[in-house]
Scaffold this active site. Structure first.
Site, PDB file in Angstrom:
ATOM      1  N   HIS A 204      42.872 112.830   5.843  1.00 12.42           N
ATOM      2  CA  HIS A 204      42.502 111.794   6.819  1.00 12.42           C
ATOM      3  C   HIS A 204      41.594 112.294   7.947  1.00 12.42           C
ATOM      4  O   HIS A 204      41.166 111.513   8.786  1.00 12.42           O
ATOM      5  CB  HIS A 204      43.752 111.144   7.426  1.00 12.42           C
ATOM      6  CG  HIS A 204      44.483 112.052   8.387  1.00 12.42           C
ATOM      7  ND1 HIS A 204      45.425 112.961   7.972  1.00 12.42           N
ATOM      8  CD2 HIS A 204      44.394 112.200   9.724  1.00 12.42           C
ATOM      9  CE1 HIS A 204      45.891 113.616   9.019  1.00 12.42           C
ATOM     10  NE2 HIS A 204      45.275 113.181  10.099  1.00 12.42           N
TER      11      HIS A 204
HETATM   12  C1  UD1 Z   1      44.692 109.716  14.311  1.00 10.60           C
HETATM   13  C2  UD1 Z   1      44.492 110.931  15.194  1.00 10.60           C
HETATM   14  C3  UD1 Z   1      44.676 112.210  14.369  1.00 10.60           C
HETATM   15  C4  UD1 Z   1      46.014 112.191  13.650  1.00 10.60           C
HETATM   16  C5  UD1 Z   1      46.149 110.917  12.819  1.00 10.60           C
HETATM   17  C6  UD1 Z   1      47.530 110.842  12.227  1.00 10.60           C
HETATM   18  C7  UD1 Z   1      42.896 110.644  17.037  1.00 10.60           C
HETATM   19  C8  UD1 Z   1      41.538 110.941  17.513  1.00 10.60           C
HETATM   20  N1  UD1 Z   1      43.155 110.970  15.754  1.00 10.60           N
HETATM   21  O1  UD1 Z   1      43.648 109.724  13.337  1.00 10.60           O
HETATM   22  O2  UD1 Z   1      44.656 113.335  15.232  1.00 10.60           O
HETATM   23  O3  UD1 Z   1      46.097 113.310  12.798  1.00 10.60           O
HETATM   24  O4  UD1 Z   1      45.956 109.780  13.687  1.00 10.60           O
HETATM   25  O5  UD1 Z   1      47.587 109.973  11.151  1.00 10.60           O
HETATM   26  O6  UD1 Z   1      43.708 110.158  17.771  1.00 10.60           O
HETATM   27  N2  UD1 Z   1      43.791 102.151  10.648  1.00 10.60           N
HETATM   28  C9  UD1 Z   1      44.381 101.084  10.010  1.00 10.60           C
HETATM   29  N3  UD1 Z   1      45.705 100.825  10.274  1.00 10.60           N
HETATM   30  C10 UD1 Z   1      46.455 101.574  11.125  1.00 10.60           C
HETATM   31  C11 UD1 Z   1      45.829 102.654  11.780  1.00 10.60           C
HETATM   32  C12 UD1 Z   1      44.507 102.942  11.525  1.00 10.60           C
HETATM   33  O7  UD1 Z   1      43.747 100.378   9.234  1.00 10.60           O
HETATM   34  O8  UD1 Z   1      47.653 101.284  11.315  1.00 10.60           O
HETATM   35  C13 UD1 Z   1      42.376 102.471  10.335  1.00 10.60           C
HETATM   36  C14 UD1 Z   1      41.386 101.785  11.268  1.00 10.60           C
HETATM   37  O9  UD1 Z   1      40.273 101.402  10.513  1.00 10.60           O
HETATM   38  C15 UD1 Z   1      41.008 102.899  12.213  1.00 10.60           C
HETATM   39  C16 UD1 Z   1      41.106 104.134  11.339  1.00 10.60           C
HETATM   40  O10 UD1 Z   1      42.188 103.870  10.462  1.00 10.60           O
HETATM   41  O11 UD1 Z   1      39.722 102.730  12.750  1.00 10.60           O
HETATM   42  C17 UD1 Z   1      41.360 105.410  12.105  1.00 10.60           C
HETATM   43  O12 UD1 Z   1      42.523 105.284  12.944  1.00 10.60           O
HETATM   44  P1  UD1 Z   1      42.655 106.144  14.289  1.00 10.60           P
HETATM   45  O13 UD1 Z   1      44.006 105.956  14.863  1.00 10.60           O
HETATM   46  O14 UD1 Z   1      41.504 105.893  15.170  1.00 10.60           O
HETATM   47  O15 UD1 Z   1      42.466 107.623  13.781  1.00 10.60           O
HETATM   48  P2  UD1 Z   1      43.227 108.395  12.617  1.00 10.60           P
HETATM   49  O16 UD1 Z   1      42.232 108.768  11.594  1.00 10.60           O
HETATM   50  O17 UD1 Z   1      44.412 107.608  12.192  1.00 10.60           O
HETATM   51  N1  UDP Z   2      53.536 111.225   6.304  1.00 11.97           N
HETATM   52  C1  UDP Z   2      54.269 110.167   5.789  1.00 11.97           C
HETATM   53  N2  UDP Z   2      53.696 109.364   4.839  1.00 11.97           N
HETATM   54  C2  UDP Z   2      52.434 109.586   4.363  1.00 11.97           C
HETATM   55  C3  UDP Z   2      51.702 110.684   4.891  1.00 11.97           C
HETATM   56  C4  UDP Z   2      52.270 111.481   5.861  1.00 11.97           C
HETATM   57  O1  UDP Z   2      55.415 109.949   6.192  1.00 11.97           O
HETATM   58  O2  UDP Z   2      51.975 108.815   3.500  1.00 11.97           O
HETATM   59  C5  UDP Z   2      54.155 112.078   7.338  1.00 11.97           C
HETATM   60  C6  UDP Z   2      54.225 113.544   6.972  1.00 11.97           C
HETATM   61  O3  UDP Z   2      55.404 113.816   6.238  1.00 11.97           O
HETATM   62  C7  UDP Z   2      54.214 114.210   8.337  1.00 11.97           C
HETATM   63  C8  UDP Z   2      53.353 113.298   9.165  1.00 11.97           C
HETATM   64  O4  UDP Z   2      53.314 112.044   8.473  1.00 11.97           O
HETATM   65  O5  UDP Z   2      55.515 114.246   8.901  1.00 11.97           O
HETATM   66  C9  UDP Z   2      51.967 113.856   9.309  1.00 11.97           C
HETATM   67  O6  UDP Z   2      51.143 112.907   9.908  1.00 11.97           O
HETATM   68  P1  UDP Z   2      49.583 112.828   9.649  1.00 11.97           P
HETATM   69  O7  UDP Z   2      49.229 113.579   8.429  1.00 11.97           O
HETATM   70  O8  UDP Z   2      49.220 111.394   9.711  1.00 11.97           O
HETATM   71  O9  UDP Z   2      48.981 113.492  10.967  1.00 11.97           O
HETATM   72  P2  UDP Z   2      48.796 114.998  11.475  1.00 11.97           P
HETATM   73  O10 UDP Z   2      50.052 115.744  11.270  1.00 11.97           O
HETATM   74  O11 UDP Z   2      47.636 115.588  10.733  1.00 11.97           O
HETATM   75  O12 UDP Z   2      48.437 114.822  12.911  1.00 11.97           O
END
Ligand code: UD1
Ligand code: UDP
Length: 352
Positions: A204
């Site tokens: 991601h």
């Molecule tokens: C964010 C964090 C990242 C973290 C990740 C965990 C920042 C800059 N990044 O990244 O550090 O590792 O969360 O998962 O804060 N979207 C949906 N539904 C949702 C959420 C997101 O459709 O419930 C889509 C939207 O199109 C959005 C995109 O995902 O624009 C990115 O979401 P965003 O929260 O901005 O960043 P992440 O890639 O999730």
């Molecule tokens: N996770 C989950 N379901 C998924 C993917 C990840 O429950 O489909 C959990 C995973 O076990 C871990 C956490 O989400 O505990 C990690 O979050 P993510 O990878 O979104 O973010 P990061 O750790 O890189 O910030």
């Protein structure tokens, strides 16, 4: 003491779960503030339900947006909430835009700030998370570090006061929920795989998803490994994949929706190898003693690499395929560098 826990993204619900339980146990009054950075049921609600986290007291419904839009809207909304609640302390987790927005809003109101997962560094300033971490650490009053490396990173930046090595709250969560995941999850039969006969992948990071060429290469590499790869898709990745897949259905890679925490723990425990760019998933691979291939050129969790349980493969397809096929369990078990599963209790005690 009244404590505001400010969360918003998937890994923050997971990190907040053991802390919330420990705060309750220590008799604190916790107010949970959910910024709404993640909002899909499978990215948010499922964790509150499965992990028994109390319903948020405030749901700010910020949603997605550019970095400045999202962070700015969160700051305004968090400020209103903190003014209304007047907590003695605010807790923020990890390195997302929610973390930075809440940190800035809190400290400018004079609310004491505690950062859980302080001191992590990738030393890659192209990552938005690196800015969020550095800035949050530099304005926090209490810094709760998961590892000795994190403590040393802070010391190098001149932060030495009120730094506490407490252990990793994600390890607390795994110890608490792994047995339940083993007993309750049916995910392996739902996706149709046997223990140790599949690999698990998550992707991601912006630098892996936003460039269609990189994302296509990653998907190609997962496919080329040649055994089933279960790939729960972050919504960001699903949206980007739609533009690169050219309608071609992968044969070995199974694209599925994001799974809940218990299903994820079950998929991790039984995987042959885990391939990921997630920070949390790298650590969980280590906790479950499953070899990991990290789809990044660097990691904050350097102990997972130095102990031989994690290999950095970046986004180069040949390196990924070779690392995945070669991955084997090192002779020595992972060293106990993430604490003893009592990080959340230490945090609650230090806050008291
Ligand atoms: C964010 C964090 C990242 C973290 C990740 C965990 C920042 C800059 N990044 O990244 O550090 O590792 O969360 O998962 O804060 N979207 C949906 N539904 C949702 C959420 C997101 O459709 O419930 C889509 C939207 O199109 C959005 C995109 O995902 O624009 C990115 O979401 P965003 O929260 O901005 O960043 P992440 O890639 O999730
Ligand atoms: N996770 C989950 N379901 C998924 C993917 C990840 O429950 O489909 C959990 C995973 O076990 C871990 C956490 O989400 O505990 C990690 O979050 P993510 O990878 O979104 O973010 P990061 O750790 O890189 O910030």
């Amino acid at each position: 003491m009244k404590i505001a826990s400010i969360v918003g993204a998937r890994p923050q619900f997971i990190k907040a779960s053991p802390v919330s339980r420990a705060l309750q146990h220590a008799g604190h009054h916790e107010v949970i503030v959910h910024t709404g950075q993640h909002y899909d049921a499978q990215m948010s609600d499922v964790f509150f339900t499965e992990m028994g986290i109390a319903r948020p007291d405030h749901f700010l419904e910020i949603g997605s947006g550019s970095h400045a839009e999202q962070t700015g809207r969160m700051m305004v909304a968090v400020e209103h909430t903190l003014l209304a609640e007047r907590p003695d302390c605010a807790i923020v987790y990890g390195d997302t835009n929610t973390t930075l927005a809440a940190a800035l809003a809190a400290v400018k109101l004079g609310v004491r700030l505690a950062h859980v997962e302080a001191g992590l560094r990738s030393f890659n300033r192209t990552m938005p998370e690196e800015h969020n971490r550095v800035l949050t650490d530099h304005c926090s009053d209490l810094l709760f570090c998961p590892t000795q490396t994190a403590v040393a990173n802070l010391a190098r930046e001149g932060i030495r006061l009120d730094v506490h090595l407490v252990g990793d709250v994600m390890y607390d969560a795994v110890l608490h929920f792994a047995e339940r995941a083993r007993a309750q999850s049916r995910v392996l039969s739902t996706v149709g795989v046997q223990p140790r006969e599949y690999m698990l992948a998550t992707v991601h990071r912006a630098y892996n998803t936003d460039d269609p060429v990189v994302l296509q290469r990653l998907l190609g590499a997962l496919e080329a490994i040649g055994i089933p790869v279960i790939f729960p898709l972050h919504p960001r990745t699903r949206a980007r994949l739609a533009t690169v897949s050219n309608g071609i259905e992968p044969k070995h890679v199974r694209l599925v929706d994001p799974v809940g925490y218990l299903d994820m723990l079950a998929l991790e425990q039984h995987a042959k190898v885990i391939l990921t760019d997630s920070g949390g998933v790298q650590k969980e691979a280590f906790f479950f003693e499953v070899p990991c291939v990290t789809l990044r050129p660097e990691t904050e969790w350097v102990e997972t690499v130095s102990s031989g349980w994690n290999v950095l493969a970046g986004s180069d397809p040949d390196a990924i395929v070779a690392a995945a096929r070669r991955a084997a369990r090192p002779a020595a078990a992972p060293p106990p560098v993430f604490g003893d599963g009592k990080a959340a209790h230490r945090i609650a005690a230090l806050l008291s």
